[in-house]
Design an enzyme around this catalytic site. Structure first.
Site, PDB file in Angstrom:
ATOM      1  N   TYR A  55       0.857  -1.392   0.073  1.00 39.57           N
ATOM      2  CA  TYR A  55       0.445   0.352   0.097  1.00 39.57           C
ATOM      3  C   TYR A  55       0.955   1.594   0.171  1.00 39.57           C
ATOM      4  O   TYR A  55       1.729   1.226   0.468  1.00 39.57           O
ATOM      5  CB  TYR A  55      -1.237   0.001   1.375  1.00 39.57           C
ATOM      6  CG  TYR A  55      -2.117  -1.018   0.968  1.00 39.57           C
ATOM      7  CD1 TYR A  55      -1.961  -1.144   0.002  1.00 39.57           C
ATOM      8  CD2 TYR A  55      -2.826  -1.223   2.416  1.00 39.57           C
ATOM      9  CE1 TYR A  55      -3.807  -2.656  -0.163  1.00 39.57           C
ATOM     10  CE2 TYR A  55      -3.931  -2.136   2.083  1.00 39.57           C
ATOM     11  CZ  TYR A  55      -4.226  -2.889   1.224  1.00 39.57           C
ATOM     12  OH  TYR A  55      -5.310  -3.680   0.823  1.00 39.57           O
ATOM     13  N   ASN A 266      -9.950   8.669   4.355  1.00 37.62           N
ATOM     14  CA  ASN A 266      -8.767   9.383   5.423  1.00 37.62           C
ATOM     15  C   ASN A 266      -9.567  10.886   5.950  1.00 37.62           C
ATOM     16  O   ASN A 266      -8.743  12.089   6.752  1.00 37.62           O
ATOM     17  CB  ASN A 266      -7.788  10.020   4.442  1.00 37.62           C
ATOM     18  CG  ASN A 266      -6.990   8.902   3.970  1.00 37.62           C
ATOM     19  OD1 ASN A 266      -6.029   9.207   5.044  1.00 37.62           O
ATOM     20  ND2 ASN A 266      -6.180   8.717   2.861  1.00 37.62           N
TER      21      ASN A 266
END
Lengths: 300, 300, 300
Positions: A55, A266
């Site tokens: 990631y 996020n």
């Protein structure tokens, strides 16, 4: 937050899993901001964090690990998932000629060691084989995974994006049980519900985990699917104050298979409200209303 | 007429099953006419009748049940199949917002009670889950089905339109064996013969039942398939005096898996001749001639 | 040459198998030329020969058998595979109305007797059911196959072009283990690697055999696939002196599942160099380079 016992293991994971795959995309990737996200999760009982070696072009584990290194007391408050076997084309591996999968014992062991180092921890709660590897040597991979569990470096092992014959072959070459299969499942990706995969997971005691539970953001676009879904979303917003993303996650949580959605926003305000999802009620008929609107046709 | 023992149960069903799904479509739905059809079947040894709660917009069971109420001695001469889990959009359920499936314990139990009342009987010989339910709670459904068998309200349970992982998950949550899977099979729908489904049924001792064994009437139309099949039908008509519909049913009966076709004609003269089908001989080469003509290409 | 133990049997087969399906296509089919090919194979340790009753319109077994009759000492130096169940349209069976499959006990026994006579031998090392038969009576076929093994006429039995439910149904009706499944596998036909079939074979101890391992010659044409593969073939030619066909076979040999490729060239100089294939090294990354070039897209 409710917790859930993974497969045949003793692991207790939180009912919602926080996925860090976009951690490196945030504007601010300082320890302070990473820690803020961790605290927002932990404060709500979201204690399970989903990583993969790759990631953020191999950066996300390190960003997260800095927060753990900064405050080692965090580790015991959380469960860490990571993954391996995808070998990305990347500036960090400039001699690679192609993207490939690697489930060799040597690679899997080295990948876990790197993840442990990146995450500033001495164990993973769960290691997943990220993609089924058409070149897998099941005896070799199975033995390597068993050894990782025996050594204490990983508490349990599972798979991701697997179908039944691939996981059964791997399982037949292991002493420890595979405990999870993380696949794409959402209102916009319903194949696992009808092609036997979700049934086979339940039959084999693999806890289903759902990646892209919001369809990669497509639920927020203007498409035929979202236009058909809109009136139902509006009704649920009025009845229960539920936002579109919360409804989509609650739709997965409502299923009796104990699907664990991996949520990766996020946005701090969105993180802060995640636990509200567990209060949303999606009854059977509403579940099928959403299914039918997403599919564009009634069930057979 | 030959009978057949269903799956691992003690049930004896007739080799041909009469399906009532068009009973409410007949011009005359009086007790007298329903009774006439029943007698035409019983006289030939067709003793098994296939119902579902929803047939005829929830009316067929009641029409049939009136004949049973009128002459309770009929019940012991026949076997009754019914089905549940499809919740239809219907004037009778005006508050429904969508067609859905319901395999919840509460719904399944209530559906069986309603079927028993409609049919004027105190037991079903076989209850089928009508469609695989992507929202099924296998533990709950399995326990409810076991209880229905334990109570004597249904003698055995099976499924319909299921594939292997779905029935194995349900079976893993039951004490009693699933005994049948009713799927679409005909000269015009041959998938189950090649996609593993018919093999898996035999492996798991689920007796295959065939719905739409005449392709929903398409065998009588003028299509590329029927034009290719016509010369073979004509030959069999000359050799054995067999009509198109009888050949199509004999094609299913010829298979060693003991496929039970569910035949649903409302035409008394057609009903009267059904048992003649058992005299038609379809040898292996003829079976493949019909297969090949229907498929439009020779086997690989 | 390395040998490989087939499935759960005691049979030792050579790592490369020579397929005779084009033996009758050669310009010269004299005993002398057939014997030349046999010797070229045996000299390299290629001791396993793959036949079928139908190859060369039922002629290939006989051509090969003449060489065995001419020198009976050859038989003990080799293993013979043959197949049955495809009934071809052929001048030799002028009364056939359609191409069909036949797995009846009578047909399978007669087919083996004919193969033994054609091949001038009193046993086959391996008999394969050539195609899954949608009309198979598994109990009958399984018993016939067991009896053939018990009688010593065949040492072991396997299948070809089967998928898992079909071979599991047959296996459930046998006492002896099925030991192989011969399917199409090559750089140009990769389905078995991803659809669960190769995994299920390994799980069930069926040794995978690959027919058309060169894609039926398509690897030598000018196609998008071959243009993408060309630079990798060139590199391997320079690094290891490997020709295109040898790379394609080595790609199969590199897999841990012990895939046995069935190679069928009639060209003596090509036969003579086959054993060189075992010296080619295809490491994991190169394996995926070839996969990716053949597929036209990187792995997921």
């Amino acid at each position: 937050m409710r917790t859930f016992q993974m497969g045949k293991s003793n692991l207790q994971f939180s009912r919602l899993v926080y996925g860090v795959w976009r951690l490196a995309d945030a504007e601010d990737t300082s320890i302070k901001h990473v820690r803020e996200k961790i605290d927002l999760c932990l404060d709500q009982g979201i204690t399970t964090f989903d990583h993969a070696d790759i990631y953020g072009d191999y950066e996300c584990e390190k960003l997260f690990g800095k927060a753990l290194a900064d405050d080692p007391s965090l580790r015991s408050q959380m469960q860490l998932i990571s993954k391996c076997d995808i070998a990305l084309m990347s500036d960090k591996f400039s001699d690679r000629r192609v993207k490939f999968y690697d489930t060799s014992a040597e690679y899997v062991r080295a990948s876990v060691e790197q993840s442990l180092q990146n995450l500033s921890t001495d164990y993973l709660d769960l290691l997943l084989i990220h993609r089924p590897d058409p070149f897998m040597n099941a005896a070799e991979t199975g033995a390597a995974l068993d050894q990782l569990i025996d050594s204490g470096k990983v508490k349990a092992v599972g798979v991701s994006n697997f179908e039944v014959w691939d996981w059964r072959l791997l399982q037949a070459n292991m002493r420890h049980p595979l405990v999870a299969n993380q696949v794409e499942m959402s209102l916009l990706q319903r194949d696992a519900f009808t092609n036997g995969n979700l049934s086979a997971m339940q039959l084999d005691s693999l806890t289903p985990m759902a990646w892209s539970p919001l369809g990669g953001g497509a639920l927020f676009g203007d498409t035929p699917e979202t236009r058909r879904l809109a009136p139902i979303f509006e009704r649920l917003a009025q009845e229960q104050g539920a936002s579109v993303d919360h409804v989509a996650l609650a739709w997965l949580l409502a299923h009796s298979a104990n699907i664990l959605p991996v949520v990766g926003t996020n946005n701090p305000s969105r993180i802060k409200s995640l636990s509200n999802i567990l209060d949303i009620e999606i009854d059977r008929e509403t579940w099928f209303e959403l299914w039918t609107a997403a599919a564009g046709q009634e069930v057979a």
